[in-house]
Design a protein around this motif. Structure first.
Motif, PDB file in Angstrom:
ATOM      1  N   GLU A   2     -30.912  11.734  31.150  1.00 56.95           N
ATOM      2  CA  GLU A   2     -30.722  10.321  31.507  1.00 56.95           C
ATOM      3  C   GLU A   2     -31.077  10.097  32.968  1.00 56.95           C
ATOM      4  OE1 GLU A   2     -29.555   7.875  29.476  1.00 56.95           O
ATOM      5  OE2 GLU A   2     -29.335   9.202  27.774  1.00 56.95           O
ATOM      6  N   PRO A   3     -31.552   8.971  33.389  1.00 56.15           N
ATOM      7  CA  PRO A   3     -31.782   7.771  32.598  1.00 56.15           C
ATOM      8  C   PRO A   3     -33.076   7.837  31.797  1.00 56.15           C
ATOM      9  CG  PRO A   3     -32.330   7.323  34.876  1.00 56.15           C
ATOM     10  CD  PRO A   3     -31.800   8.735  34.813  1.00 56.15           C
ATOM     11  N   VAL A   4     -34.016   8.681  32.228  1.00 54.80           N
ATOM     12  CA  VAL A   4     -35.255   8.902  31.488  1.00 54.80           C
ATOM     13  C   VAL A   4     -35.409  10.409  31.330  1.00 54.80           C
ATOM     14  CG1 VAL A   4     -37.769   8.670  31.553  1.00 54.80           C
ATOM     15  CG2 VAL A   4     -36.341   6.838  32.448  1.00 54.80           C
ATOM     16  N   MET A  51     -32.627   4.133  41.912  1.00 57.16           N
ATOM     17  CA  MET A  51     -31.747   5.175  41.387  1.00 57.16           C
ATOM     18  C   MET A  51     -30.673   4.506  40.525  1.00 57.16           C
ATOM     19  SD  MET A  51     -31.458   7.682  44.708  1.00 57.16           S
ATOM     20  CE  MET A  51     -30.739   9.020  43.729  1.00 57.16           C
ATOM     21  N   PRO A  52     -30.934   4.379  39.213  1.00 52.77           N
ATOM     22  CA  PRO A  52     -29.994   3.640  38.352  1.00 52.77           C
ATOM     23  C   PRO A  52     -28.603   4.266  38.288  1.00 52.77           C
ATOM     24  CG  PRO A  52     -31.662   4.758  37.034  1.00 52.77           C
ATOM     25  CD  PRO A  52     -32.061   4.909  38.472  1.00 52.77           C
ATOM     26  N   GLU A  53     -28.520   5.594  38.456  1.00 55.07           N
ATOM     27  CA  GLU A  53     -27.209   6.236  38.400  1.00 55.07           C
ATOM     28  C   GLU A  53     -26.321   5.836  39.579  1.00 55.07           C
ATOM     29  OE1 GLU A  53     -30.081   9.498  39.953  1.00 55.07           O
ATOM     30  OE2 GLU A  53     -30.199   7.638  38.832  1.00 55.07           O
ATOM     31  N   TYR A  54     -26.939   5.348  40.671  1.00 54.67           N
ATOM     32  CA  TYR A  54     -26.191   4.905  41.849  1.00 54.67           C
ATOM     33  C   TYR A  54     -26.291   3.394  42.060  1.00 54.67           C
ATOM     34  CZ  TYR A  54     -26.102   9.869  42.815  1.00 54.67           C
ATOM     35  OH  TYR A  54     -25.912  11.219  42.708  1.00 54.67           O
ATOM     36  N   GLY A  55     -27.215   2.748  41.367  1.00 53.19           N
ATOM     37  CA  GLY A  55     -27.357   1.308  41.465  1.00 53.19           C
ATOM     38  C   GLY A  55     -27.990   0.809  42.752  1.00 53.19           C
ATOM     39  N   PHE A  56     -28.893   1.617  43.354  1.00 50.66           N
ATOM     40  CA  PHE A  56     -29.581   1.146  44.556  1.00 50.66           C
ATOM     41  C   PHE A  56     -30.991   1.699  44.639  1.00 50.66           C
ATOM     42  CE2 PHE A  56     -27.104   4.836  46.193  1.00 50.66           C
ATOM     43  CZ  PHE A  56     -28.117   5.610  46.757  1.00 50.66           C
ATOM     44  N   HIS A 104     -27.917  17.795  32.007  1.00 47.65           N
ATOM     45  CA  HIS A 104     -28.924  18.726  32.518  1.00 47.65           C
ATOM     46  C   HIS A 104     -28.874  20.027  31.716  1.00 47.65           C
ATOM     47  CE1 HIS A 104     -30.256  16.867  36.363  1.00 47.65           C
ATOM     48  NE2 HIS A 104     -29.131  16.193  36.206  1.00 47.65           N
ATOM     49  N   HIS A 105     -30.032  20.642  31.546  1.00 46.03           N
ATOM     50  CA  HIS A 105     -30.044  22.019  31.062  1.00 46.03           C
ATOM     51  C   HIS A 105     -31.229  22.755  31.675  1.00 46.03           C
ATOM     52  CE1 HIS A 105     -32.562  20.255  27.796  1.00 46.03           C
ATOM     53  NE2 HIS A 105     -33.146  21.428  27.783  1.00 46.03           N
ATOM     54  N   ALA A 106     -31.046  24.057  31.848  1.00 41.82           N
ATOM     55  CA  ALA A 106     -32.055  24.906  32.489  1.00 41.82           C
ATOM     56  C   ALA A 106     -33.196  25.179  31.521  1.00 41.82           C
ATOM     57  CB  ALA A 106     -31.415  26.218  32.932  1.00 41.82           C
TER      58      ALA A 106
END
Length: 147
Positions: A38-40, A87-92, A117-119
């Protein structure tokens, strides 16, 4: 002047400076990268923002561990670039100052702790074409002699 990759900054947007550290992690014929859902969904160099008061190398070790589950050794700074992005996860909107290191992945301590996340192990050639931003692709190509 630090080289810019990606979109040119827009004059109608106020950007927040977001310094971050990212790692190129070769081992044998592969690179350790992270897949962020996420987000993409995209492949990325492990890394991220430096917290206020945090030393950049401490941030590098923390971010790589959070996003891959691995610990690293011998980080060496190889360059930096800027990119302007939302940065959609932070909204700015951010002016990301991305400092790139090359380091040795030592061992996995477990699964990534960063949600989504995964390696992933991929070849340098695949990284040079599949990483999610052009700055990461440029530094992988340059650092590993693909150009």
């Amino acid at each position: 002047m630090i080289r810019r990759f990606g979109e040119a900054p827009r004059h109608d947007i106020r950007y927040r400076l977001r310094p971050g550290v990212y790692a190129i992690l070769p081992r044998g014929r592969h690179l350790l990268v992270t897949h962020q859902a996420e987000p993409v969904p995209e492949l990325q160099l492990p890394g991220g923002g430096i917290d206020p008061g945090e030393h950049p190398l401490r941030a590098l070790h923390r971010e790589v561990h959070e996003e891959t589950g691995w610990i690293i050794a011998r980080p060496r700074r190889i360059g930096a670039f800027r990119r302007f992005t939302y940065m959609p996860e932070y909204g700015f909107w951010a002016e990301k100052l991305c400092v790139i290191y090359r380091a040795d992945p030592v061992r996995a301590l477990g699964a990534p702790t960063e949600p989504g996340h995964h390696a992933v192990w991929i070849t340098p050639e695949n990284a040079a074409t599949q990483l999610g931003n052009s700055g990461d692709r440029h530094f992988v190509s340059r650092a590993l002699g693909l150009v």
